[in-house]
Design an enzyme around this catalytic site. Structure first.
Site, PDB file in Angstrom:
ATOM      1  N   LYS A 114       1.005   5.895  -0.591  1.00  0.00           N
ATOM      2  CA  LYS A 114       0.333   7.144  -0.262  1.00  0.00           C
ATOM      3  C   LYS A 114      -0.796   7.458  -1.228  1.00  0.00           C
ATOM      4  O   LYS A 114      -1.802   8.043  -0.838  1.00  0.00           O
ATOM      5  CB  LYS A 114       1.354   8.290  -0.268  1.00  0.00           C
ATOM      6  CG  LYS A 114       2.365   8.215   0.856  1.00  0.00           C
ATOM      7  CD  LYS A 114       3.407   9.304   0.749  1.00  0.00           C
ATOM      8  CE  LYS A 114       4.365   9.073  -0.400  1.00  0.00           C
ATOM      9  NZ  LYS A 114       5.509  10.021  -0.387  1.00  0.00           N
ATOM     10  N   GLU A 115      -0.618   7.079  -2.492  1.00  0.00           N
ATOM     11  CA  GLU A 115      -1.619   7.441  -3.483  1.00  0.00           C
ATOM     12  C   GLU A 115      -2.272   6.247  -4.164  1.00  0.00           C
ATOM     13  O   GLU A 115      -3.236   6.405  -4.897  1.00  0.00           O
ATOM     14  CB  GLU A 115      -1.010   8.360  -4.554  1.00  0.00           C
ATOM     15  CG  GLU A 115      -0.001   7.695  -5.486  1.00  0.00           C
ATOM     16  CD  GLU A 115       1.369   7.509  -4.862  1.00  0.00           C
ATOM     17  OE1 GLU A 115       1.998   6.475  -5.137  1.00  0.00           O
ATOM     18  OE2 GLU A 115       1.802   8.385  -4.098  1.00  0.00           O
ATOM     19  N   ALA A 116      -1.762   5.035  -3.918  1.00  0.00           N
ATOM     20  CA  ALA A 116      -2.304   3.866  -4.617  1.00  0.00           C
ATOM     21  C   ALA A 116      -1.966   2.599  -3.849  1.00  0.00           C
ATOM     22  O   ALA A 116      -1.078   2.584  -2.996  1.00  0.00           O
ATOM     23  CB  ALA A 116      -1.721   3.793  -6.028  1.00  0.00           C
TER      24      ALA A 116
ATOM     25  N   LYS B  67      -1.332  -1.324 -10.199  1.00  0.00           N
ATOM     26  CA  LYS B  67      -1.377  -0.153  -9.327  1.00  0.00           C
ATOM     27  C   LYS B  67      -2.731   0.521  -9.498  1.00  0.00           C
ATOM     28  O   LYS B  67      -3.077   0.965 -10.602  1.00  0.00           O
ATOM     29  CB  LYS B  67      -0.243   0.799  -9.704  1.00  0.00           C
ATOM     30  CG  LYS B  67       0.071   1.862  -8.674  1.00  0.00           C
ATOM     31  CD  LYS B  67       1.387   2.536  -9.017  1.00  0.00           C
ATOM     32  CE  LYS B  67       1.839   3.472  -7.921  1.00  0.00           C
ATOM     33  NZ  LYS B  67       3.152   4.085  -8.235  1.00  0.00           N
TER      34      LYS B  67
ATOM     35  N   GLU C 295       5.002  -4.543 -15.310  1.00  0.00           N
ATOM     36  CA  GLU C 295       5.815  -5.740 -15.152  1.00  0.00           C
ATOM     37  C   GLU C 295       6.075  -5.985 -13.665  1.00  0.00           C
ATOM     38  O   GLU C 295       6.394  -5.055 -12.916  1.00  0.00           O
ATOM     39  CB  GLU C 295       7.139  -5.533 -15.883  1.00  0.00           C
ATOM     40  CG  GLU C 295       8.176  -6.609 -15.662  1.00  0.00           C
ATOM     41  CD  GLU C 295       9.523  -6.245 -16.266  1.00  0.00           C
ATOM     42  OE1 GLU C 295      10.444  -7.078 -16.193  1.00  0.00           O
ATOM     43  OE2 GLU C 295       9.655  -5.120 -16.808  1.00  0.00           O
TER      44      GLU C 295
ATOM     45  N   ASN D 115      11.777   3.628  -3.155  1.00  0.00           N
ATOM     46  CA  ASN D 115      11.203   3.409  -4.484  1.00  0.00           C
ATOM     47  C   ASN D 115      12.282   3.128  -5.523  1.00  0.00           C
ATOM     48  O   ASN D 115      12.174   3.499  -6.691  1.00  0.00           O
ATOM     49  CB  ASN D 115      10.279   4.561  -4.911  1.00  0.00           C
ATOM     50  CG  ASN D 115      10.845   5.919  -4.608  1.00  0.00           C
ATOM     51  OD1 ASN D 115      12.047   6.129  -4.747  1.00  0.00           O
ATOM     52  ND2 ASN D 115       9.988   6.846  -4.208  1.00  0.00           N
TER      53      ASN D 115
ATOM     54  N   VAL E 169      -0.955  -1.517  -4.615  1.00  0.00           N
ATOM     55  CA  VAL E 169      -0.410  -2.360  -5.674  1.00  0.00           C
ATOM     56  C   VAL E 169      -0.804  -3.807  -5.393  1.00  0.00           C
ATOM     57  O   VAL E 169      -0.532  -4.334  -4.314  1.00  0.00           O
ATOM     58  CB  VAL E 169       1.123  -2.234  -5.767  1.00  0.00           C
ATOM     59  CG1 VAL E 169       1.659  -3.117  -6.897  1.00  0.00           C
ATOM     60  CG2 VAL E 169       1.525  -0.781  -5.998  1.00  0.00           C
TER      61      VAL E 169
ATOM     62  N   THR F  63       0.858  -1.176   0.000  1.00  0.00           N
ATOM     63  CA  THR F  63       0.000   0.000   0.000  1.00  0.00           C
ATOM     64  C   THR F  63       0.896   1.228   0.000  1.00  0.00           C
ATOM     65  O   THR F  63       2.004   1.204   0.539  1.00  0.00           O
ATOM     66  CB  THR F  63      -0.917   0.030   1.235  1.00  0.00           C
ATOM     67  OG1 THR F  63      -0.108   0.019   2.420  1.00  0.00           O
ATOM     68  CG2 THR F  63      -1.837  -1.178   1.250  1.00  0.00           C
TER      69      THR F  63
ATOM     70  N   ASP G 113       7.656   3.869  -9.008  1.00  0.00           N
ATOM     71  CA  ASP G 113       6.834   4.919  -8.381  1.00  0.00           C
ATOM     72  C   ASP G 113       7.131   6.298  -8.955  1.00  0.00           C
ATOM     73  O   ASP G 113       7.720   7.155  -8.292  1.00  0.00           O
ATOM     74  CB  ASP G 113       7.031   4.930  -6.862  1.00  0.00           C
ATOM     75  CG  ASP G 113       6.445   3.707  -6.185  1.00  0.00           C
ATOM     76  OD1 ASP G 113       5.611   3.038  -6.817  1.00  0.00           O
ATOM     77  OD2 ASP G 113       6.826   3.412  -5.040  1.00  0.00           O
TER      78      ASP G 113
ATOM     79  N   ASP H 222      10.034  12.201  -5.961  1.00  0.00           N
ATOM     80  CA  ASP H 222       9.854  11.597  -4.634  1.00  0.00           C
ATOM     81  C   ASP H 222      10.856  10.467  -4.453  1.00  0.00           C
ATOM     82  O   ASP H 222      10.543   9.423  -3.885  1.00  0.00           O
ATOM     83  CB  ASP H 222       8.420  11.075  -4.488  1.00  0.00           C
ATOM     84  CG  ASP H 222       8.074  10.693  -3.047  1.00  0.00           C
ATOM     85  OD1 ASP H 222       8.636  11.304  -2.120  1.00  0.00           O
ATOM     86  OD2 ASP H 222       7.252   9.783  -2.853  1.00  0.00           O
TER      87      ASP H 222
END
Length: 309
Positions: free
Chosen positions: A85-87, A108, A191, A243, A89, A83, A255, A238
């Site tokens: 901040k914005e999505a 995602k 992928e 990431n 997976v 999990t 990300d 970010d």
């Protein structure tokens, strides 16, 4: 006739009273059947549905040989990988029934702004515009429609950046990103980077403990990747050891929804400098010489590559 001379009302049994008609619909809507105890509940079956390949925008051609593109394929959701901040997976297996054709995908699924944990998006969205003024106003006002538009922008921006970077990486070998399989609304299929037999994702850079030679190799790969980004006009926006994946000795950048146009976004150079500072600090703390990871020197190089200086 006096009141007490009236015949006594007939007594009713303990069943329903004459007022106990069937309940009105609004009282029964949404009522759930009695639940069994958790230990008695069977494990839920993985969600399974037809491949959405024919409805989506596809990644760069030629498509990798491992990718299942047959319309007869089924997508099975195997659960949440992580999990963010914005999505969220999810791990999905796309397979053609009764054949050996299958692949694992990282899916995602972006949340709208109301359900995301990341709300400071205004700086990242500078320089991103859509053609219709109504949509721009909705995004600026954070209406329900505008929030959905922003979620779509995050997904579309990441898909576009990954597509371009994957093509550059395939040609030059200087950057590695997951292949962007498809984009459908706010859902991005990628992928899966990791062990396909075990379904285990590659570790993040923050989780690995490289020896000095491996550390230097990873740093050099990172600098190459950042130069590729800068020449394409991007800053990750970010970047951190969380990431970046390490798979078979290769550094893989992930990300990128908040990817920043270094030229069009007034805060672009600031985002780029912050990216460099965060990752350089990690490498220095792990033993890389500070002279090799000097954030100011690397930031200056990247800004020149981006044409900002």
């Amino acid at each position: 006739m006096r009141e007490h001379d009236l015949p006594a009302p007939q007594r009713r049994g303990r069943g329903k009273s004459r007022f106990d008609d069937d309940e009105t619909p609004f009282l029964t809507y949404g009522r759930q059947p009695a639940r069994t105890a958790p230990e008695d509940e069977p494990d839920p079956e993985p969600e399974d549905h037809w491949s959405s390949w024919d409805q989506a925008v596809h990644g760069p051609e030629p498509h990798p040989r491992w990718l299942v593109t047959e319309l007869a394929a089924r997508d099975t959701d195997l659960g949440v990988l992580k999990t963010g901040k914005e999505a969220d997976v999810h791990l999905v297996r796309r397979a053609v029934p009764d054949t050996d054709r299958s692949c694992l995908l990282a899916v995602k699924r972006y949340r709208d702004a109301q359900h995301r944990l990341f709300h400071r998006d205004a700086g990242y969205l500078e320089g991103r515009r859509v053609r219709r003024s109504r949509e721009n106003r909705a995004m600026a006002g954070r209406t329900a429609f505008g929030r959905q538009m922003i979620a779509g922008q995050w997904a579309a921006a990441e898909f576009a950046a990954l597509s371009r970077l994957w093509e550059i990486g395939a040609e030059s070998g200087r950057i590695a990103v997951p292949y962007p399989v498809q984009l459908l609304g706010t859902e991005l299929m990628l992928e899966f980077v990791g062990d396909p037999d075990e379904g285990t994702a590659a570790p993040r850079l923050a989780q690995v403990r490289p020896d000095p030679a491996e550390l230097r190799s990873l740093w050099e790969q990172l600098v190459d990747a950042l130069v590729v980004l800068a020449r394409a006009g991007y800053a990750h926006g970010d970047l951190s050891p969380y990431n970046l994946l390490v798979h078979a000795g290769r550094l893989v950048m992930i990300d990128l929804p908040q990817v920043v146009d270094v030229v069009a976004n007034p805060q672009g150079p600031e985002f780029l400098a912050r990216d460099v500072r965060v990752v350089a600090t990690w490498f220095t703390a792990r033993g890389m010489p500070a002279a090799d990871t000097d954030p100011a020197a690397l930031t200056g190089l990247l800004l020149r590559e981006a044409g900002v200086r």
